[in-house]
Design an enzyme around this catalytic site. Structure first.
Site, PDB file in Angstrom:
ATOM      1  N   ASP A 180       0.756  -1.124   0.140  1.00  0.00           N
ATOM      2  CA  ASP A 180      -0.133  -0.152   0.164  1.00  0.00           C
ATOM      3  C   ASP A 180       0.730   1.320   0.130  1.00  0.00           C
ATOM      4  OD1 ASP A 180      -2.297  -1.814   0.347  1.00  0.00           O
ATOM      5  OD2 ASP A 180      -1.948  -1.705   2.420  1.00  0.00           O
TER       6      ASP A 180
ATOM      7  N   LYS B  50      -0.056   3.619  -8.524  1.00  0.00           N
ATOM      8  CA  LYS B  50      -0.137   4.925  -9.100  1.00  0.00           C
ATOM      9  C   LYS B  50       1.399   5.360  -9.742  1.00  0.00           C
ATOM     10  CE  LYS B  50       1.280   9.418  -8.678  1.00  0.00           C
ATOM     11  NZ  LYS B  50       0.991  10.760  -8.191  1.00  0.00           N
TER      12      LYS B  50
ATOM     13  N   HIS C 192      -4.336  -2.586  -5.866  1.00  0.00           N
ATOM     14  CA  HIS C 192      -3.791  -1.409  -6.333  1.00  0.00           C
ATOM     15  C   HIS C 192      -4.984  -0.250  -6.495  1.00  0.00           C
ATOM     16  CE1 HIS C 192       0.146  -2.922  -6.430  1.00  0.00           C
ATOM     17  NE2 HIS C 192      -0.128  -3.509  -7.725  1.00  0.00           N
TER      18      HIS C 192
HETATM   19  P1  GDP Z   1      -0.410   0.019  -3.891  1.00  0.00           P
HETATM   20  O1  GDP Z   1      -0.778  -1.329  -3.256  1.00  0.00           O
HETATM   21  O2  GDP Z   1       1.038   0.113  -3.522  1.00  0.00           O
HETATM   22  O3  GDP Z   1      -0.570   0.311  -5.239  1.00  0.00           O
HETATM   23  O4  GDP Z   1      -1.064   0.774  -2.900  1.00  0.00           O
HETATM   24  P2  GDP Z   1      -2.403   1.410  -2.469  1.00  0.00           P
HETATM   25  O5  GDP Z   1      -3.164   1.563  -4.170  1.00  0.00           O
HETATM   26  O6  GDP Z   1      -3.128   0.290  -1.872  1.00  0.00           O
HETATM   27  O7  GDP Z   1      -2.401   2.724  -1.974  1.00  0.00           O
HETATM   28  C1  GDP Z   1      -2.046   3.867  -2.296  1.00  0.00           C
HETATM   29  C2  GDP Z   1      -3.444   4.773  -2.083  1.00  0.00           C
HETATM   30  O8  GDP Z   1      -2.936   6.262  -2.050  1.00  0.00           O
HETATM   31  C3  GDP Z   1      -4.165   4.751  -3.214  1.00  0.00           C
HETATM   32  O9  GDP Z   1      -5.572   5.127  -2.841  1.00  0.00           O
HETATM   33  C4  GDP Z   1      -3.787   5.980  -4.184  1.00  0.00           C
HETATM   34  O10 GDP Z   1      -4.761   6.530  -4.849  1.00  0.00           O
HETATM   35  C5  GDP Z   1      -3.103   6.736  -3.168  1.00  0.00           C
HETATM   36  N1  GDP Z   1      -1.855   7.822  -3.507  1.00  0.00           N
HETATM   37  C6  GDP Z   1      -0.914   7.302  -4.399  1.00  0.00           C
HETATM   38  N2  GDP Z   1      -0.404   8.339  -4.175  1.00  0.00           N
HETATM   39  C7  GDP Z   1      -0.425   9.395  -3.799  1.00  0.00           C
HETATM   40  C8  GDP Z   1      -0.036  10.619  -3.229  1.00  0.00           C
HETATM   41  O11 GDP Z   1       1.192  11.003  -3.555  1.00  0.00           O
HETATM   42  N3  GDP Z   1      -1.004  11.124  -2.567  1.00  0.00           N
HETATM   43  C9  GDP Z   1      -2.262  10.789  -2.161  1.00  0.00           C
HETATM   44  N4  GDP Z   1      -2.932  11.910  -1.357  1.00  0.00           N
HETATM   45  N5  GDP Z   1      -2.514   9.632  -2.393  1.00  0.00           N
HETATM   46  C10 GDP Z   1      -1.760   8.875  -3.214  1.00  0.00           C
END
Ligand code: GDP
Length: 427
Positions: free
Chosen positions: A12, A17, A40
């Site tokens: 997470d 992103k 994701h």
């Molecule tokens: P992953 O499993 O590593 O891809 O992570 P997740 O998708 O579970 O968690 C990342 C969350 O943070 C998602 O809701 C993204 O939209 C959000 N996110 C990613 N980068 C950023 C950022 O730079 N700022 C903010 N506020 N949210 C972000």
């Protein structure tokens, strides 16, 4: 050129992103481990999506999305996921599934649930997606490869053999209904029909792509601390979360992985059980959870509230080292803009001694965080596009963490969108 996008921590971190963003310049995006147990979250022009099996590049018309041999392939879930994105107007993505990927069987999901029930309070906090029973069978050599769906005689003999063994456990250990091999065979025929259009010899495909100088992105799931060898065993996942495993789970030479982008979140979060040294509780945690990520820190697959904590330099330095980091992508920094002061965990105190080396689990359980307090910047940094424009205290936070990690932070993510990124030239 092969690049990997992987997590430094418990998952997470915002890998989805970063992958989605890098996919703009990539030709092929590969999932190489894990299954539909984690997710994701991606925000783009089509809307907000939670992907579990599909790689994060599926939203671009120019990319090919690959499910590598290392993945735990849940065929109906994959089909649903494809439908969920095309229903929202995303053009049908080009998808290839390795003929060597193994299949998550309906009984893997049942066994996952039954085992959690059996363990009661001592459970591992599984997402009950069948991942642990799946990988157990893979290495016990009783799993089903996609290619085997196309060999009817083998399939029939194997379903009978597998049911016989599973039924002993179902009857005597779990006291649950038994499996019917004929029904299982029918289910597998359905899977065969669903998956046939996508099946491919992925390692040959990638070999050609690499020779043609295509850009290939390997997308990791979870992070270093969930790796079965190097993570917080036994509170780990069942497949390796390390970039090195990308070579195996996709079928490419290890030396082709030239760039390893390790994603670190500006604070910590974790799901499931296990030691979490910099964890915070109460109102302090609730506020960070509410403000975190994009709409709060809740599991993309389960909706479970994530456990929250301050940035952990000890765990992240270790996380970056095991990944073989060439670049750190530092994410979700915008969320910290509300804090007057930001604690950072810079060491672990274990039995009266302070260390900055991440220990084995038994010692980790005893670790207490050594915190250093940095000043906050008290501004909304979303929308900023250059490093120099960031508030001074924000730059100091980044540079402090970079120094502690010992790896260059070359990307800073200050919002969930594709364009919310600040590149930092480290040459
Ligand atoms: P992953 O499993 O590593 O891809 O992570 P997740 O998708 O579970 O968690 C990342 C969350 O943070 C998602 O809701 C993204 O939209 C959000 N996110 C990613 N980068 C950023 C950022 O730079 N700022 C903010 N506020 N949210 C972000």
């Amino acid at each position: 050129m092969v690049k990997a996008v992987v997590g430094a921590n418990w998952g997470d971190e915002g890998k989805g992103k970063i992958t989605d963003m890098l996919a703009k310049e990539a030709d092929i995006i590969v999932r190489f481990q894990g299954g539909a147990n984690a997710g994701h979250t991606i925000v783009n022009d089509y809307g907000k999506f939670a992907l579990h099996t599909l790689p994060s590049g599926v939203f671009y018309g120019h990319t090919t999305s690959v499910i590598g041999n290392g993945v735990a392939l849940n065929i109906p879930v994959l089909m649903e996921e494809i439908k969920s994105i095309t229903d929202k107007g995303v053009p049908a993505p080009k998808i290839l599934v390795s003929d060597r990927a193994q299949i998550v069987m309906p009984y893997h999901i049942l066994f996952d649930q039954y085992e959690e029930e059996r363990l009661g309070g001592k459970s591992f906090g599984s997402t009950k997606s069948g991942i642990a029973p799946f990988y157990s069978d893979k290495y016990a050599k009783t799993g089903f490869q996609v290619s085997e769906l196309f060999d009817e005689a083998l399939l029939k003999e194997k379903t009978e053999r597998v049911c016989e063994a599973k039924n002993v456990l179902l009857e005597h250990l779990y006291h649950k209904p038994l499996l019917d091999p004929r029904k299982l065979l029918e289910t597998l025929h359905g899977y065969r029909e669903m998956i046939e259009p996508f099946v491919c010899d992925v390692s040959s495909f990638l070999d050609r792509a690499v020779k043609e100088r295509k850009t290939v992105l390997l997308e990791g799931q979870l992070g270093t601390l969930k790796d079965p060898d190097h993570g917080i065993y036994p509170m780990v996942t069942s497949s390796s979360t390390l970039a090195a495993y990308g070579a195996i789970g996709a079928g490419i030479p290890p030396y082709e992985i030239r760039q390893i982008i390790t994603v670190c979140k500006a604070y910590s979060s974790a799901v499931g059980a296990g030691a979490f040294v910099s964890e915070i509780f109460g109102e302090e945690a609730d506020e960070l959870r509410r403000r975190g990520g994009d709409g709060g820190e809740y599991g993309a697959t389960t909706g479970r509230p994530r456990r929250m904590g301050w940035f952990d330099c000890v765990a992240s330095k270790y996380g970056c080292r095991l990944q073989g980091t060439t670049d750190v992508a530092f994410t979700v920094l915008d969320v910290l803009g509300y804090l007057d002061e930001i604690p950072v965990c810079v060491g672990y105190e274990i039995d009266g001694e302070v260390t900055t080396e991440f220990p084995v689990t038994a010692k980790l359980e005893k670790a207490k965080p050594v915190l250093e307090i940095l000043p906050g910047w008290k501004t909304d940094i979303r929308g900023i596009r250059t490093y120099e424009e960031l508030p001074e205290n924000c730059r100091k936070y980044i540079e402090f963490i970079e120094e502690e990690l010992g790896y260059p932070i070359t990307m800073i993510s200050n919002g969930p969108g594709r364009n919310d990124i600040i590149y930092r030239d480290k040459d």
